[in-house]
Design an enzyme around this catalytic site. Structure first.
Site, PDB file in Angstrom:
ATOM      1  CG  PHE A 153      29.499  37.178  23.603  1.00  0.00           C
ATOM      2  CD1 PHE A 153      29.617  37.380  25.135  1.00  0.00           C
ATOM      3  CD2 PHE A 153      28.589  37.665  23.219  1.00  0.00           C
ATOM      4  CE1 PHE A 153      28.491  38.608  25.473  1.00  0.00           C
ATOM      5  CE2 PHE A 153      27.657  38.899  23.376  1.00  0.00           C
ATOM      6  CZ  PHE A 153      27.577  38.795  24.450  1.00  0.00           C
TER       7      PHE A 153
ATOM      8  CG  ASP B 107      49.218  37.898  41.433  1.00  0.00           C
ATOM      9  OD1 ASP B 107      48.602  37.522  40.436  1.00  0.00           O
ATOM     10  OD2 ASP B 107      49.901  37.849  41.987  1.00  0.00           O
TER      11      ASP B 107
ATOM     12  CG  ASP C 138      42.967  44.909  30.949  1.00  0.00           C
ATOM     13  OD1 ASP C 138      42.346  45.833  31.438  1.00  0.00           O
ATOM     14  OD2 ASP C 138      43.376  43.817  30.959  1.00  0.00           O
TER      15      ASP C 138
ATOM     16  CD  GLU D 141      75.569  44.155  45.286  1.00  0.00           C
ATOM     17  OE1 GLU D 141      74.927  43.104  44.070  1.00  0.00           O
ATOM     18  OE2 GLU D 141      74.861  42.801  46.403  1.00  0.00           O
TER      19      GLU D 141
HETATM   20  C1  GLA Z   1      52.706  36.209  40.556  1.00  0.00           C
HETATM   21  C2  GLA Z   1      52.873  37.795  40.905  1.00  0.00           C
HETATM   22  C3  GLA Z   1      54.286  37.993  42.246  1.00  0.00           C
HETATM   23  C4  GLA Z   1      54.103  37.035  43.115  1.00  0.00           C
HETATM   24  C5  GLA Z   1      53.548  35.920  42.891  1.00  0.00           C
HETATM   25  C6  GLA Z   1      52.991  35.324  43.863  1.00  0.00           C
HETATM   26  O1  GLA Z   1      52.937  35.695  40.020  1.00  0.00           O
HETATM   27  O2  GLA Z   1      53.383  38.275  39.537  1.00  0.00           O
HETATM   28  O3  GLA Z   1      54.368  39.089  41.144  1.00  0.00           O
HETATM   29  O4  GLA Z   1      53.019  37.949  43.631  1.00  0.00           O
HETATM   30  O5  GLA Z   1      51.713  35.654  42.000  1.00  0.00           O
HETATM   31  O6  GLA Z   1      52.780  33.826  44.483  1.00  0.00           O
END
Ligand code: GLA
Length: 732
Positions: free
Chosen positions: A282, A480, A536, A616
């Site tokens: 930084f 993600d 976070d 199940e």
């Molecule tokens: C990450 C996410 C998973 C899934 C994969 C897909 O690892 O944490 O839940 O979505 O990517 O590539």
């Protein structure tokens, strides 16, 4: 007013319902820390705690040269500087045009006002004017003109004190900011334990507790994200502190990038904690007149132990950090196709899963990775946010319409910060990825990080995502981020500004999230980073839930979710039932137990429902119904850890209670079977001792359950679990 300045003695008194924070403008304008702890009388002055002494090798500010008892080497400071005679962990380092590197800050002015200060471009706690006040103290280095505004927010109910900092270059020449922490907290003893949460991918937030030692100990991240490896939440507590009692100081960083949390015990056994952006990797160049806002730290103090500390953080995050329509709305129970199909699916497969899901009462289908560009494995396509209609066998709109007509919502996965070399985006804009010229870089999951410091990159992603979101009825996004950063470099910034990238990246991410969440307020966003690599409070400002871990094994999740619960509300924890043998550990656990563990979170399924047996399916249907009943407890109630998953514990137990102490849920998962087992008695919490409660067909008094405890049934098989509803009966 929660903040009062006593002009006569120059003492600032910050008060919450149960805590006091005090500091003083000392001689020569140094801002000295006096106290943080249990609530004191409003007119108390704790300056007497600062001992003056002539200590060898502890120099004195020039103005105090005939008084060898005034030394920054051991006086408690509100914001420690590098180079002015305080040798402990510093909060700020600057380099000036002449090459000098001293910062020497003195009090200049302050202002106090109702409500909460604002930090441009950064997540921050918010509250109404009547709920708390703000204080800004301007400090100045008279020689260089560097100014630092120390921000303090005081949320009275909830016992939160926030800290943040803005650094301004009030001088005539550029300043290179090498380090600027958000929090500096001095304490006059070292009888404390340091609690932090370390881990790795698929094993995040493992609690570790140990006594402070002389010198420095720290945790942090240099991965560009807050990371799986260390979480930006730490606790300092009494060595004897337990869940039920003892001084606890929690410090939570509202930021999703590189961070440092460091604790130092000095020569006279005093403790200093600092927290903020990690100074490695930084630097920030401030031209004359420019300024920089640093992220916020939220602190909570309680003398009532770790349970109470967690409850206060949970409430603070739910009420004063999470925003938007979904913050307090019941979240849909979802089925995600990742562990069901990985990349191997088409539209028909998803509709088949959705049909079964509907029958079982599940409310939303989430289409995970693999629906776009060229993406049948994890080595190509990121950046090409165009629906692969050939793979789906239909348009997105047709697919979503089919799923909606079954009565399910539709959500989808994006990884908007990434680019693969094998993508049209890379072929069109090779300079949009972060890569050091002349170096191939470091590849992870065959992907690179997009340069989010650049507005045109963010604009492109916003447009690409909007095209999809506008084309069909999308009601959920899993956002993600699947790699750590390195080779951090931006083709758009000059050499002297390369040290700013990690910070600018995170602010770029926040800016895009702000744009999308305001443009699509009805969409529920779930954060994710290979599971919980960016779990976070900064992210929770934009996404009210975060996928907790890529490890869905119920028994491992006990530890992951236990660690997560110290700082973060349970309703923010993405948690699903997956198939057995578990894909990460190969362990076999009963589906009932997988349900019990996933119910301590946002709840959903991550398996191929079409492959479940009738038996199940029956269990799933019951679980779904049950979760709908308990949802409000998980999302808005109080959560108690009753027995932890570490050591020789045979059982891990937790409990939810509503705020009225009327209804709750007790959960137990057996982790170890024994022959001829000793009785297992667990004491419940958060009940009204005078009321009566029914559990599993039996009536107890609150006092009996809290002081005597609940006698648990003897387990009949490995990893068995129990969920018992707690229901108030008429008063005694
Ligand atoms: C990450 C996410 C998973 C899934 C994969 C897909 O690892 O944490 O839940 O979505 O990517 O590539």
């Amino acid at each position: 007013m929660a903040i009062v300045y006593n002009e006569e003695i120059k003492v600032f008194n910050l008060e919450t319902e149960y805590s006091t924070y005090q500091m003083k403008v000392g001689e020569f304008g140094f801002l000295l820390h006096l106290y943080y702890g249990e609530k004191l009388e409003a007119d108390s002055d704790l300056s007497y705690l600062i001992q003056r002494a002539d200590r060898g090798f502890s120099g004195n500010p020039y103005e105090a040269r005939y008084d060898r008892t005034f030394s920054l080497d051991y006086f408690p400071q509100e914001y420690s500087c590098f180079g002015n005679g305080d040798y402990r962990a510093d909060s700020i380092q600057t380099i000036h045009a002449d090459g000098s590197n001293v910062t020497d800050l003195r009090y200049k002015s302050h202002k106090i006002y109702p409500g909460k200060y604002r930090l441009p471009g950064l997540p921050a706690m918010f509250w109404k004017e009547e709920e708390g006040d703000s204080l800004e103290i301007t400090m100045e280095d008279p020689v260089t003109g560097v100014q630092v505004v120390l921000y303090y927010g005081v949320l009275e109910k909830g016992d939160v004190i926030t800290r943040s900092v803005r650094v301004m270059n009030g001088g005539q020449t550029p300043v290179e900011l090498k380090k600027a922490m958000s929090l500096c907290l001095d304490m006059n003893h070292n009888q404390l334990d340091f609690i932090h949460f370390y881990g790795r991918h698929t094993m995040e937030r493992q609690m570790e507790r140990g006594p402070l030692h002389h010198g420095k100990q720290s945790i942090g991240s240099l991965r560009g994200i807050s990371s799986h490896h260390h979480n930006p939440f730490v606790i300092l507590c009494d060595r004897q502190a337990t869940e039920e009692r003892g001084d606890c100081y929690g410090m939570m960083f509202l930021y999703s990038g590189n961070f440092l949390a460091e604790v130092e015990v000095d020569q006279i056994h005093q403790t200093r904690a600092i927290m903020g952006i990690h100074p490695e990797q930084f630097s920030f160049r401030l031209e004359p007149g420019e300024d920089l806002a640093l992220p916020e730290v939220a602190m909570i103090y309680t003398h009532k132990g770790l349970s109470c500390l967690s409850l206060k953080f949970h409430d603070a995050i739910r009420q004063h950090i999470m925003r938007g329509e979904w913050a307090h709305k019941r979240r849909p129970i979802l089925i995600n196709n990742w562990e069901a199909t990985y990349f191997d699916f088409n539209g028909q497969k998803l509709v088949d899963i959705a049909r079964d899901a509907k029958e079982l009462g599940i409310e939303m289908l989430v289409m995970d990775d693999g629906w776009f560009g060229k993406r049948d494995s994890d080595n190509s396509g990121l950046g090409d946010w165009v629906v692969n209609e050939d793979k789906l066998g239909c348009t997105l709109k047709e697919l979503v319409t089919q799923v909606n007509s079954l009565g399910l919502k539709f959500g989808m996965w994006f990884e908007p910060e990434m680019i693969c070399e094998d993508s049209n985006l890379y072929r069109a804009h090779p300079d949009w990825m972060m890569r050091v010229p002349g170096r191939a870089g470091n590849i992870a999951r065959e992907q690179f990080v997009l340069d989010y410091t650049r507005k045109e990159v963010r604009d492109y992603i916003e447009q690409a995502m909007s095209r999809i979101l506008d084309s069909a009825n999308i009601e959920y996004i899993k956002w993600d981020m699947n790699r750590s950063m390195c080779n951090v470099f931006s083709a758009a910034l000059p050499a002297e500004r390369q040290g700013e990238i990690s910070y600018r990246y995170v602010l770029g991410l926040y800016e895009l999230l702000e744009r999308l969440t305001s443009k699509y307020p009805y969409i529920l966003f779930e954060g994710c980073s290979g599971g919980g690599g960016r779990f976070d409070a900064g992210m929770l400002y934009y996404t009210p839930q975060i996928w907790c871990s890529d490890d869905t094994d119920a028994i491992e999740r006990l530890k992951i979710q236990y660690g997560t619960s110290f700082g973060y509300p349970i309703g923010a924890v993405g948690s699903h039932v997956s198939a057995c043998p578990n894909h990460q550990t190969k362990r076999i656990t009963p589906i009932e137990t997988r349900g019990t563990v996933a119910m301590a979170g946002t709840f959903g399924y991550e398996l191929d429902l079409t492959k479940l047996t009738q038996e199940e399916k029956k269990v799933v249907r019951q679980q779904v119904e049950e979760y709908k009943k308990y949802d409000h407890l998980v999302h808005e109630g109080d959560y108690y850890r009753l027995s932890g998953p570490y050591g020789n514990d045979r059982v891990t137990c937790w409990q939810f209670m509503d705020k009225e102490k009327k209804n709750g849920l007790f959960c137990a998962v057996y982790t170890r079977l024994q022959a001829n087992p000793a009785p297992l008695i667990i004491k419940l919490k958060g009940l009204d001792k005078k009321r009566r409660y029914e559990i599993n067909g039996r009536i107890y008094s609150g006092a009996a359950l809290m002081y005597g405890g609940l006698l648990l049934p003897v387990p009949e098989s490995e990893y068995q679990s129990f969920r018992f509803e707690i229901q108030e009966k008429e008063n005694l």
